[in-house]
Design a protein around this motif. Sequence first.
Motif, PDB file in Angstrom:
ATOM      1  N   HIS A  90      44.655  65.113  36.808  1.00  0.00           N
ATOM      2  CA  HIS A  90      43.616  65.204  37.825  1.00  0.00           C
ATOM      3  C   HIS A  90      43.564  63.964  38.728  1.00  0.00           C
ATOM      4  CE1 HIS A  90      42.100  68.835  35.979  1.00  0.00           C
ATOM      5  NE2 HIS A  90      42.213  68.235  34.815  1.00  0.00           N
ATOM      6  N   TYR A  91      44.393  62.963  38.443  1.00  0.00           N
ATOM      7  CA  TYR A  91      44.440  61.760  39.279  1.00  0.00           C
ATOM      8  C   TYR A  91      45.175  62.063  40.575  1.00  0.00           C
ATOM      9  CZ  TYR A  91      42.505  58.156  36.235  1.00  0.00           C
ATOM     10  OH  TYR A  91      41.658  57.369  35.515  1.00  0.00           O
ATOM     11  N   ARG A  92      44.715  61.434  41.653  1.00  0.00           N
ATOM     12  CA  ARG A  92      45.315  61.613  42.972  1.00  0.00           C
ATOM     13  C   ARG A  92      45.499  60.239  43.629  1.00  0.00           C
ATOM     14  NH1 ARG A  92      45.315  65.798  40.644  1.00  0.00           N
ATOM     15  NH2 ARG A  92      44.372  67.769  41.257  1.00  0.00           N
ATOM     16  N   GLY A  93      46.686  60.013  44.188  1.00  0.00           N
ATOM     17  CA  GLY A  93      46.919  58.817  45.001  1.00  0.00           C
ATOM     18  C   GLY A  93      46.781  57.496  44.262  1.00  0.00           C
ATOM     19  N   MET A  94      47.226  57.437  43.018  1.00  0.00           N
ATOM     20  CA  MET A  94      47.110  56.213  42.215  1.00  0.00           C
ATOM     21  C   MET A  94      47.968  55.094  42.806  1.00  0.00           C
ATOM     22  SD  MET A  94      46.202  54.448  39.487  1.00  0.00           S
ATOM     23  CE  MET A  94      45.716  55.452  38.121  1.00  0.00           C
ATOM     24  N   ARG A  95      47.344  53.938  42.973  1.00  0.00           N
ATOM     25  CA  ARG A  95      48.049  52.705  43.367  1.00  0.00           C
ATOM     26  C   ARG A  95      47.726  51.657  42.321  1.00  0.00           C
ATOM     27  NH1 ARG A  95      48.236  51.971  49.736  1.00  0.00           N
ATOM     28  NH2 ARG A  95      48.035  54.127  50.363  1.00  0.00           N
ATOM     29  N   ARG A  96      48.759  50.982  41.819  1.00  0.00           N
ATOM     30  CA  ARG A  96      48.595  49.908  40.825  1.00  0.00           C
ATOM     31  C   ARG A  96      49.195  48.651  41.412  1.00  0.00           C
ATOM     32  NH1 ARG A  96      51.371  49.779  36.134  1.00  0.00           N
ATOM     33  NH2 ARG A  96      49.714  49.220  34.736  1.00  0.00           N
ATOM     34  N   GLY A  97      48.475  47.561  41.279  1.00  0.00           N
ATOM     35  CA  GLY A  97      48.992  46.280  41.732  1.00  0.00           C
ATOM     36  C   GLY A  97      48.789  45.215  40.672  1.00  0.00           C
ATOM     37  N   LEU A  98      49.839  44.482  40.381  1.00  0.00           N
ATOM     38  CA  LEU A  98      49.755  43.337  39.482  1.00  0.00           C
ATOM     39  C   LEU A  98      49.608  42.110  40.365  1.00  0.00           C
ATOM     40  CD1 LEU A  98      52.704  44.246  37.076  1.00  0.00           C
ATOM     41  CD2 LEU A  98      50.325  44.982  36.971  1.00  0.00           C
ATOM     42  N   CYS A  99      48.599  41.310  40.107  1.00  0.00           N
ATOM     43  CA  CYS A  99      48.251  40.222  41.012  1.00  0.00           C
ATOM     44  C   CYS A  99      48.121  38.890  40.285  1.00  0.00           C
ATOM     45  CB  CYS A  99      46.902  40.506  41.673  1.00  0.00           C
ATOM     46  SG  CYS A  99      46.712  42.161  42.316  1.00  0.00           S
ATOM     47  N   ARG A 100      48.552  37.828  40.944  1.00  0.00           N
ATOM     48  CA  ARG A 100      48.227  36.472  40.497  1.00  0.00           C
ATOM     49  C   ARG A 100      46.942  36.048  41.193  1.00  0.00           C
ATOM     50  NH1 ARG A 100      53.825  35.663  40.870  1.00  0.00           N
ATOM     51  NH2 ARG A 100      54.707  35.136  38.859  1.00  0.00           N
ATOM     52  N   VAL A 101      46.045  35.434  40.475  1.00  0.00           N
ATOM     53  CA  VAL A 101      44.814  34.936  41.076  1.00  0.00           C
ATOM     54  C   VAL A 101      45.113  33.529  41.584  1.00  0.00           C
ATOM     55  CG1 VAL A 101      42.407  34.300  40.673  1.00  0.00           C
ATOM     56  CG2 VAL A 101      43.372  36.331  39.551  1.00  0.00           C
ATOM     57  N   ARG A 102      45.098  33.358  42.889  1.00  0.00           N
ATOM     58  CA  ARG A 102      45.383  32.057  43.499  1.00  0.00           C
ATOM     59  C   ARG A 102      44.124  31.208  43.606  1.00  0.00           C
ATOM     60  NH1 ARG A 102      50.608  31.347  42.786  1.00  0.00           N
ATOM     61  NH2 ARG A 102      51.860  32.855  43.886  1.00  0.00           N
ATOM     62  N   ALA A 103      42.994  31.864  43.823  1.00  0.00           N
ATOM     63  CA  ALA A 103      41.717  31.156  43.929  1.00  0.00           C
ATOM     64  C   ALA A 103      40.604  32.157  43.661  1.00  0.00           C
ATOM     65  CB  ALA A 103      41.553  30.551  45.317  1.00  0.00           C
ATOM     66  N   SER A 104      39.552  31.668  43.054  1.00  0.00           N
ATOM     67  CA  SER A 104      38.378  32.486  42.792  1.00  0.00           C
ATOM     68  C   SER A 104      37.191  31.559  42.638  1.00  0.00           C
ATOM     69  CB  SER A 104      38.590  33.322  41.527  1.00  0.00           C
ATOM     70  OG  SER A 104      37.472  34.128  41.273  1.00  0.00           O
ATOM     71  N   VAL A 105      36.204  31.730  43.495  1.00  0.00           N
ATOM     72  CA  VAL A 105      35.051  30.827  43.480  1.00  0.00           C
ATOM     73  C   VAL A 105      33.769  31.631  43.618  1.00  0.00           C
ATOM     74  CG1 VAL A 105      36.345  28.891  44.459  1.00  0.00           C
ATOM     75  CG2 VAL A 105      35.162  30.483  45.972  1.00  0.00           C
ATOM     76  N   GLY A 106      32.670  31.007  43.297  1.00  0.00           N
ATOM     77  CA  GLY A 106      31.372  31.632  43.491  1.00  0.00           C
ATOM     78  C   GLY A 106      30.509  31.549  42.255  1.00  0.00           C
ATOM     79  N   PRO A 107      29.211  31.685  42.433  1.00  0.00           N
ATOM     80  CA  PRO A 107      28.282  31.512  41.320  1.00  0.00           C
ATOM     81  C   PRO A 107      28.008  32.774  40.514  1.00  0.00           C
ATOM     82  CG  PRO A 107      27.058  31.711  43.347  1.00  0.00           C
ATOM     83  CD  PRO A 107      28.528  31.734  43.714  1.00  0.00           C
ATOM     84  N   GLY A 108      28.382  33.960  41.001  1.00  0.00           N
ATOM     85  CA  GLY A 108      28.028  35.186  40.282  1.00  0.00           C
ATOM     86  C   GLY A 108      29.029  36.288  40.535  1.00  0.00           C
ATOM     87  N   LEU A 109      28.804  37.423  39.883  1.00  0.00           N
ATOM     88  CA  LEU A 109      29.641  38.593  40.111  1.00  0.00           C
ATOM     89  C   LEU A 109      29.107  39.336  41.324  1.00  0.00           C
ATOM     90  CD1 LEU A 109      29.942  39.910  36.471  1.00  0.00           C
ATOM     91  CD2 LEU A 109      31.728  38.858  37.842  1.00  0.00           C
ATOM     92  N   GLY A 110      29.977  39.673  42.240  1.00  0.00           N
ATOM     93  CA  GLY A 110      29.553  40.393  43.426  1.00  0.00           C
ATOM     94  C   GLY A 110      29.179  41.834  43.107  1.00  0.00           C
ATOM     95  N   GLY A 111      28.287  42.371  43.884  1.00  0.00           N
ATOM     96  CA  GLY A 111      27.877  43.755  43.715  1.00  0.00           C
ATOM     97  C   GLY A 111      28.657  44.709  44.598  1.00  0.00           C
ATOM     98  N   GLU A 112      29.464  44.155  45.518  1.00  0.00           N
ATOM     99  CA  GLU A 112      30.280  44.977  46.391  1.00  0.00           C
ATOM    100  C   GLU A 112      31.670  44.357  46.520  1.00  0.00           C
ATOM    101  OE1 GLU A 112      26.903  47.049  49.184  1.00  0.00           O
ATOM    102  OE2 GLU A 112      28.584  46.059  50.145  1.00  0.00           O
ATOM    103  N   ALA A 113      32.631  45.199  46.852  1.00  0.00           N
ATOM    104  CA  ALA A 113      34.010  44.757  47.057  1.00  0.00           C
ATOM    105  C   ALA A 113      34.546  45.452  48.298  1.00  0.00           C
ATOM    106  CB  ALA A 113      34.870  45.105  45.844  1.00  0.00           C
ATOM    107  N   LEU A 114      35.575  44.904  48.885  1.00  0.00           N
ATOM    108  CA  LEU A 114      36.218  45.468  50.053  1.00  0.00           C
ATOM    109  C   LEU A 114      37.700  45.582  49.749  1.00  0.00           C
ATOM    110  CD1 LEU A 114      35.516  46.252  53.007  1.00  0.00           C
ATOM    111  CD2 LEU A 114      36.264  43.965  53.661  1.00  0.00           C
TER     112      LEU A 114
END
Length: 152
Positions: A90-114
């Motif tokens: 039942h899955y459609r259009g699956m995209r998988r990406g393996l990523c290195r985290v180059r930088a990550s900052v901030g005081p909390g977990l975001g409630g939205e993503a883009l």
Amino acid sequence: MPLLGTAALLLSFDVAPEVVAEHDRWHTQEHLPERLAIPGFLRGTRWVAVAGGPRYLVLYEVADLAVLAGPDYLARLNAPSPWTQALMPHYRGMRRGLCRVRASVGPGLGGEALLLLPDRGAVLSEPVRYRGAYLLEAAGRAPAAGAAASPA
């Protein structure tokens, strides 16, 4: 709160409309806990598109890229549960990406993503906005301050 670990597995996909509720139960009750039981998987989040699609964005934060090529992860990937096997068609259009985290900052977990997806080479599609739907951290890790796991 910054991302945990130095790598991530990022997935975007749709599922057939008739299995959305079952997918969300499976992902919450079986799949996320199963993945976070694998050594090196630190946190998993599922996001749902505000509008447009793909409907889902899933982010697994892992200790490093070796986790995603390691025997524990590959054993799970190559031996899906019966519930997983029932949902995969039942899955459609699956995209998988393996990523290195180059930088990550901030005081909390975001409630939205883009999410920006490549479309026809170097041209980017319209961005897709997501809202956090479910958060789970690996056993032995305290949940982030103010973060609540809430089933979708």
